[in-house]
Design a protein around this motif. Structure first.
Motif, PDB file in Angstrom:
ATOM      1  N   LEU A 258      38.621  19.967  20.659  1.00 42.12           N
ATOM      2  CA  LEU A 258      37.901  20.852  21.575  1.00 42.12           C
ATOM      3  C   LEU A 258      36.917  21.689  20.770  1.00 42.12           C
ATOM      4  CD1 LEU A 258      37.518  22.197  24.381  1.00 42.12           C
ATOM      5  CD2 LEU A 258      39.328  23.811  23.721  1.00 42.12           C
ATOM      6  N   VAL A 259      35.651  21.640  21.142  1.00 45.66           N
ATOM      7  CA  VAL A 259      34.612  22.432  20.490  1.00 45.66           C
ATOM      8  C   VAL A 259      34.228  23.589  21.403  1.00 45.66           C
ATOM      9  CG1 VAL A 259      32.195  22.447  19.756  1.00 45.66           C
ATOM     10  CG2 VAL A 259      33.706  20.572  19.050  1.00 45.66           C
ATOM     11  N   VAL A 260      34.244  24.800  20.858  1.00 45.57           N
ATOM     12  CA  VAL A 260      33.905  26.001  21.614  1.00 45.57           C
ATOM     13  C   VAL A 260      32.608  26.579  21.062  1.00 45.57           C
ATOM     14  CG1 VAL A 260      34.664  28.300  22.324  1.00 45.57           C
ATOM     15  CG2 VAL A 260      36.357  26.478  21.975  1.00 45.57           C
ATOM     16  N   ASN A 261      31.581  26.652  21.891  1.00 48.27           N
ATOM     17  CA  ASN A 261      30.287  27.207  21.499  1.00 48.27           C
ATOM     18  C   ASN A 261      30.085  28.551  22.193  1.00 48.27           C
ATOM     19  OD1 ASN A 261      29.642  24.970  19.939  1.00 48.27           O
ATOM     20  ND2 ASN A 261      28.607  23.921  21.623  1.00 48.27           N
ATOM     21  N   ILE A 262      29.894  29.594  21.392  1.00 48.71           N
ATOM     22  CA  ILE A 262      29.756  30.951  21.923  1.00 48.71           C
ATOM     23  C   ILE A 262      28.341  31.450  21.691  1.00 48.71           C
ATOM     24  CG2 ILE A 262      30.624  33.315  21.786  1.00 48.71           C
ATOM     25  CD1 ILE A 262      33.243  32.130  20.712  1.00 48.71           C
ATOM     26  N   GLY A 263      27.663  31.808  22.758  1.00 49.42           N
ATOM     27  CA  GLY A 263      26.298  32.327  22.667  1.00 49.42           C
ATOM     28  C   GLY A 263      26.289  33.841  22.574  1.00 49.42           C
ATOM     29  N   GLY A 264      25.462  34.452  23.386  1.00 43.40           N
ATOM     30  CA  GLY A 264      25.372  35.909  23.383  1.00 43.40           C
ATOM     31  C   GLY A 264      24.882  36.402  24.725  1.00 43.40           C
TER      32      GLY A 264
END
Length: 427
Positions: A258-264
């Motif tokens: 599972l890849v988690v991409n966190i922006g802003g």
């Protein structure tokens, strides 16, 4: 090892005039000029379209840059040309060696004018309208028409001026709605949710006296190609190359990955530590069905958000938090992930993830407003590309959908428009 699933390359049969005309000189586009604004998320859209058109090896990048440092950080709301003139006047007053006080942290910063400046991209050509127009005219007989692709607010005036001054020698595509008359471009490529202000629901949110200032004010015309998300450079070939390049690092990892991409947070998707805490709680439940979790942050991720995630999850045996120091694993993540969790703020991150055909879960969509509501509704309800992330998902159960491929669909429309003009594109 669980095999990775990559979408098959779409049919790329060009649409244009019959092959009998292929030998023509003046109507064949062989090169592209990309006008960027220095922001990767914006420039990648233009480069992605050029890639889909098969001109990646024949493109030149120009850039519209603003003065940076000092008081310039408060002048980004001005048109680029006016901003540069004001910067010139300030320099005459203060002198080139004068240092201006920056309010943020009372820090002293010298002014920069180089194209690319502190980003190390001084070799990128400055987007000078007169020079580009002269080049398009002078090389037309030898090299044929020039495809110009621009993206971002600061590129609008440059692209429209090139179209106005060299309309017989160029085909100008503006990505993202320019907020001016669309007939200043040969084509505008923009997401469907940019027209959200015209919907009845949006009109109810805007006071009557302000409606005339909200753009766009008219429905899309023949110049406009509507997309679901943002065009980008990731296609099936890029994913297959990344799968090979990152094999040694990702193949041994316990699955599912599972890849988690966190922006802003943005003006239309506001959040902070609250979303980080929600993500941590949801991941705690989802970890039961995960073999590996890899978390990455964007340049926009607030430090307070990254810090709390590092503190709470950084030592978990199943979790690896990318620190930004190693080579960027983004392409490896796209190729090898079995599923994604992505914060709702980034159209670009979601568009790229949805191009893989793999499960994409969104967190924070309920915090978004205005046209972002329309975007998430399109992804979730109309296309079935994403689902909300609750933490109750079983990551070992996969689901799929036809991969989102806005760049290829937009490229097909470029072929059609060129054919109507009597031109064609030959990679």
């Amino acid at each position: 090892m669980k095999p990775i699933k990559l979408p098959e390359p779409p049919s790329s049969t060009p649409m244009g005039v019959p092959d009998i005309f292929e030998g023509g000189v003046y109507g064949v586009i062989r090169r592209a000029l990309v006008i960027g604004n220095g922001f990767p998320a914006s420039e990648n859209q233009s480069i992605g379209l050029v890639r889909a058109l098969g001109l990646s090896e024949k493109q030149t990048l120009y850039r519209v840059t603003r003065p940076r440092g000092g008081v310039n950080e408060w002048l980004h709301w001005l048109p680029v040309s006016l901003h540069k003139k004001l910067d010139y006047i300030l320099r005459q007053i203060y002198g080139y060696t004068q240092i201006l006080l920056v309010g943020r942290g009372k820090k002293l910063v010298s002014l920069h004018t180089e194209n690319g400046g502190s980003t190390g991209l001084s070799s990128i050509l400055e987007a000078d309208v007169k020079k580009i127009v002269a080049m398009a005219r002078e090389t037309f007989e030898k090299d044929g028409p020039l495809l110009v692709v621009a993206s971002g607010r600061d590129t609008v005036s440059v692209a429209s001026d090139i179209k106005r001054l060299a309309s017989d020698n160029v085909f100008v595509v503006q990505i993202q709605h320019p907020r001016i008359h669309l007939n200043r471009f040969d084509m505008v490529i923009t997401p469907h949710h940019d027209y959200y202000p015209l919907t009845p629901h949006a009109q109810e949110q805007v006071p009557v006296f302000l409606r005339r200032w909200i753009t766009p004010r008219e429905p899309p015309d023949r110049h406009v190609v509507l997309t679901v998300g943002a065009p980008h450079q990731v296609d099936s070939a890029a994913l297959r190359n990344a799968a090979s390049a990152w094999h040694d690092e990702f193949a041994p990892l316990p699955k599912p990955l599972l890849v988690v991409n966190i922006g802003g947070p943005t003006r239309r998707c506001r959040y902070g530590v609250d979303l980080a805490k929600q993500l941590i709680a949801s991941l705690d439940n989802a970890l039961l069905s995960c073999g590996t979790v890899r978390i990455s942050f964007s340049r926009r991720t607030p430090e307070k958000v990254s810090n709390i995630i590092l503190k709470e999850l950084g030592n978990h045996p199943k979790i690896y938090v990318c620190d930004g120091e190693e080579p960027n694993p983004h392409m490896g993540h796209l190729a090898w992930a079995d599923a994604f969790v992505i914060t709702a703020d980034s159209v670009s991150m979601l568009s790229v993830a949805c191009s893989t055909g793999k499960p994409v879960y969104v967190i924070g969509a309920e915090r978004c407003t205005w046209k972002f509501v329309e975007f998430h509704k399109s992804l979730r309800e109309e296309r079935g590309l994403v689902r909300p992330f609750t933490g109750l998902e079983d990551m070992s159960e996969s689901w799929s959908y036809p991969p989102l491929n806005d760049a290829t669909e937009a490229a097909n429309r470029v072929h059609q428009a060129l054919a109507e003009r009597g031109w064609r594109l030959r990679p």
